[in-house]
Design an enzyme around this catalytic site. Structure first.
Site, PDB file in Angstrom:
ATOM      1  N   LYS A 133       0.851  -1.195   0.000  1.00 44.39           N
ATOM      2  CA  LYS A 133       0.000   0.000   0.000  1.00 44.39           C
ATOM      3  C   LYS A 133       0.885   1.244   0.000  1.00 44.39           C
ATOM      4  O   LYS A 133       1.966   1.238   0.606  1.00 44.39           O
ATOM      5  CB  LYS A 133      -0.877  -0.050   1.254  1.00 44.39           C
ATOM      6  N   SER A 158      -9.694   0.997   2.922  1.00 45.46           N
ATOM      7  CA  SER A 158      -8.910   1.890   2.095  1.00 45.46           C
ATOM      8  C   SER A 158      -7.793   1.180   1.322  1.00 45.46           C
ATOM      9  O   SER A 158      -7.240   1.751   0.377  1.00 45.46           O
ATOM     10  CB  SER A 158      -8.280   2.989   2.956  1.00 45.46           C
ATOM     11  N   SER A 206      -9.588  -1.580   6.973  1.00 46.22           N
ATOM     12  CA  SER A 206      -9.072  -1.318   5.628  1.00 46.22           C
ATOM     13  C   SER A 206      -8.329  -2.461   4.956  1.00 46.22           C
ATOM     14  O   SER A 206      -8.088  -2.405   3.753  1.00 46.22           O
ATOM     15  CB  SER A 206      -8.170  -0.094   5.636  1.00 46.22           C
TER      16      SER A 206
HETATM   17  N1  GLN Z   1     -13.192   3.244   6.905  1.00 41.04           N
HETATM   18  C1  GLN Z   1     -12.381   3.480   8.049  1.00 41.04           C
HETATM   19  C2  GLN Z   1     -11.904   4.898   8.074  1.00 41.04           C
HETATM   20  O1  GLN Z   1     -12.116   5.573   7.121  1.00 41.04           O
HETATM   21  C3  GLN Z   1     -11.236   2.503   8.086  1.00 41.04           C
HETATM   22  C4  GLN Z   1     -10.036   2.978   7.393  1.00 41.04           C
HETATM   23  C5  GLN Z   1      -8.825   2.124   7.664  1.00 41.04           C
HETATM   24  O2  GLN Z   1      -8.891   1.049   8.221  1.00 41.04           O
HETATM   25  N2  GLN Z   1      -7.678   2.686   7.336  1.00 41.04           N
HETATM   26  O3  GLN Z   1     -11.333   5.352   8.998  1.00 41.04           O
END
Ligand code: GLN
Length: 490
Positions: A83, A158, A182
């Site tokens: 990532k 994400s 994510s």
């Molecule tokens: N959807 C969650 C957020 O926006 C999780 C994001 C993540 O795990 N980085 O914070």
């Protein structure tokens, strides 16, 4: 295996194939690079692909090592991706943000040096929601990734780029980061395995912080065993990250993984299944049936505090994000914006205008909920919810269950653009995933089924802290017992 199909190999098949001479690391890599070139026009999984010639030279080095009987590491030249919020020396690290458009990382994240040390070949940096805030990759400043099961649909996020890349054979495995789901959410939406380790098992050194008290780097791969293999490579105490656990359990996460679930006690969490899409809820019921057939006992369990987990999560993460992202003032990090014509405040304000809408929202929210006048009503209350939730989950594991199970995401993947105008409805999609982060427990998403409309459904399992091996064993048992899955369309 013929050459067009070698890249469909699992990580374990890759290692077996390359070390037995069935194919070379160079052949496998070069097939992967062609696949990337052909697939990227459709999927946008990657923000940056590394120099092919350099990668191939590295693969040839591994091949020479294999021929001459040298140690080539557990991954033996396996193509992997990471990532774009994980630093790799000399490589662009944008976090999906225009703020870091030209940033080149000056050092390797610990997870990256461990992948390299075991012979992993990092081929690309994967697309993501800006600074990992979001769950669709639509908040990437570089355009959304697309779900290979249906390119009109979001791949989740994400770490959406990582999941798409693994699902579409653009790498064998990938690293994502999981702050509130994510890794698991995009794994569920793309029908691959996503593993969020116990907090402290994997070093965060070199992971660009969003909400540091709850996030972990985790593997995304096509099988449970592949995720376990990669976890074993990246896990363990790191002197650069004092939140890594001292007592790191045995590093071979494959050992015992085929042990089954005979005698395991599994709780199906009411609060995570009741409001779910009917097809998704049915999948969770069938998964429970599969585990019972394998000798586990399953029952329903209610965890009251789960209902408060999402507001608590978004309050705490916004506060941590506002603090962590304060460093992007364009003085230390940033992009080319000449100083002329600005005084200090207007310069920083102008520079920070580069953040996208979601990140901006979170920073404003985070400043507010943690400010002197409001912290008691919001931030401190969120911490209390987190403490109560942690106690409830700890009690459930101590008294009754080895595994807590639910759908990974309560709904099916949705269309690109369908939910971007309503950020709060997007927050609720995280209902089933944030509990593991807030309570620092390990959790995994296992591909389970594909809906009537051809969209993936994943099942989440969670275990107690440092019970990662039990969790992997249960996940593997489900993977073995689930009904056959269709192949990803191409
Ligand atoms: N959807 C969650 C957020 O926006 C999780 C994001 C993540 O795990 N980085 O914070």
């Amino acid at each position: 295996m013929n050459h067009s199909s070698i890249i469909r190999a699992s990580a374990l098949e890759y290692v077996r194939g390359v070390t037995s001479g069935e194919f070379t690391a160079e052949e496998f890599l070069s097939e992967t690079l062609s696949r990337i070139e052909e697939a990227e026009a459709r999927y946008n999984a990657y923000l940056h692909v590394e120099d092919g010639q350099k990668l191939l030279a590295r693969a040839r080095e591994i091949d020479r090592g294999i021929k001459s009987g040298q140690k080539v590491g557990l991954l033996a030249g396996m193509p992997v991706s990471i990532k774009d919020n994980i630093c790799m020396r000399g490589s662009r690290t944008t976090c999906g943000s225009r703020m870091l458009e030209g940033f080149v990382a000056p050092y390797d994240a610990t997870a990256v040096s461990r992948l390299n040390a075991e012979g992993g070949i990092i081929v690309a940096k994967a697309n993501m929601d800006e600074f990992a805030m979001g769950l669709t990759t639509e908040f990437s400043a570089y355009g959304p990734s697309r779900n290979p099961w249906n390119t009109g649909y979001v791949p989740g996020g994400s770490s959406g780029g990582s999941a798409v890349a693994a699902a579409a054979f653009e790498c064998v495995a990938s690293l994502g980061s999981d702050t509130g789901g994510s890794v698991r959410n995009p794994a569920s939406f793309c029908s691959v395995v996503g593993y969020k380790p116990t907090y402290g098992l994997v070093s965060r050194h070199g992971l660009v912080s969003y909400a540091n008290s709850i996030e972990q780097i985790g593997p995304i791969a096509r099988t449970v065993s592949d995720a376990a293999l990669v976890l074993g490579v990246i896990a363990g105490r790191d002197e650069h990250d004092d939140t890594t656990a001292d007592a790191t359990p045995a590093t071979d996460y494959l050992e015992g993984i085929e042990g089954g679930v005979e005698g395991m006690r599994v709780g199906i969490v009411d609060e995570m299944t009741e409001g779910a899409d009917p097809e998704v809820a049915r999948a969770a019921e069938r998964a429970a049936g599969n585990l019972e057939a394998a000798g586990a006992s399953c029952e329903r369990v209610s965890l009251d505090m789960v209902g408060y987990s999402v507001p608590s999560y978004y309050t705490i993460t916004a506060a941590e994000a506002a603090s962590n992202l304060a460093r992007y003032d364009n003085l230390r990090y940033g992009y080319d914006l000449p100083l002329d014509g600005y005084e200090f405040n207007s310069y920083v304000a102008e520079a920070r205008g580069r953040f996208g809408p979601e990140v901006t929202r979170r920073m404003i929210l985070g400043g507010y909920v943690s400010s002197a006048g409001h912290a008691g009503r919001y931030y401190l209350k969120a911490l209390k919810v987190r403490a109560k939730l942690t106690r409830e989950v700890a009690d459930a594991f101590a008294s009754s269950y080895d595994i807590l199970m639910a759908p990974t995401v309560p709904i099916l993947p949705f269309r690109i653009g369908e939910k971007t105008d309503d950020p709060v409805s997007l927050f609720m999609v995280d209902l089933n995933t944030v509990t593991a982060n807030l309570t620092r427990r390990p959790a995994v998403s296992v591909p389970y089924a594909v809906s009537a409309g051809g969209l993936p459904i994943g099942i989440q399992m969670m275990a107690d802290s440092m019970q990662d091996r039990t969790l992997l064993r249960a996940a593997r048992a489900l993977e073995m017992r689930r009904p056959p899955l269709p192949e990803v369309p191409d």
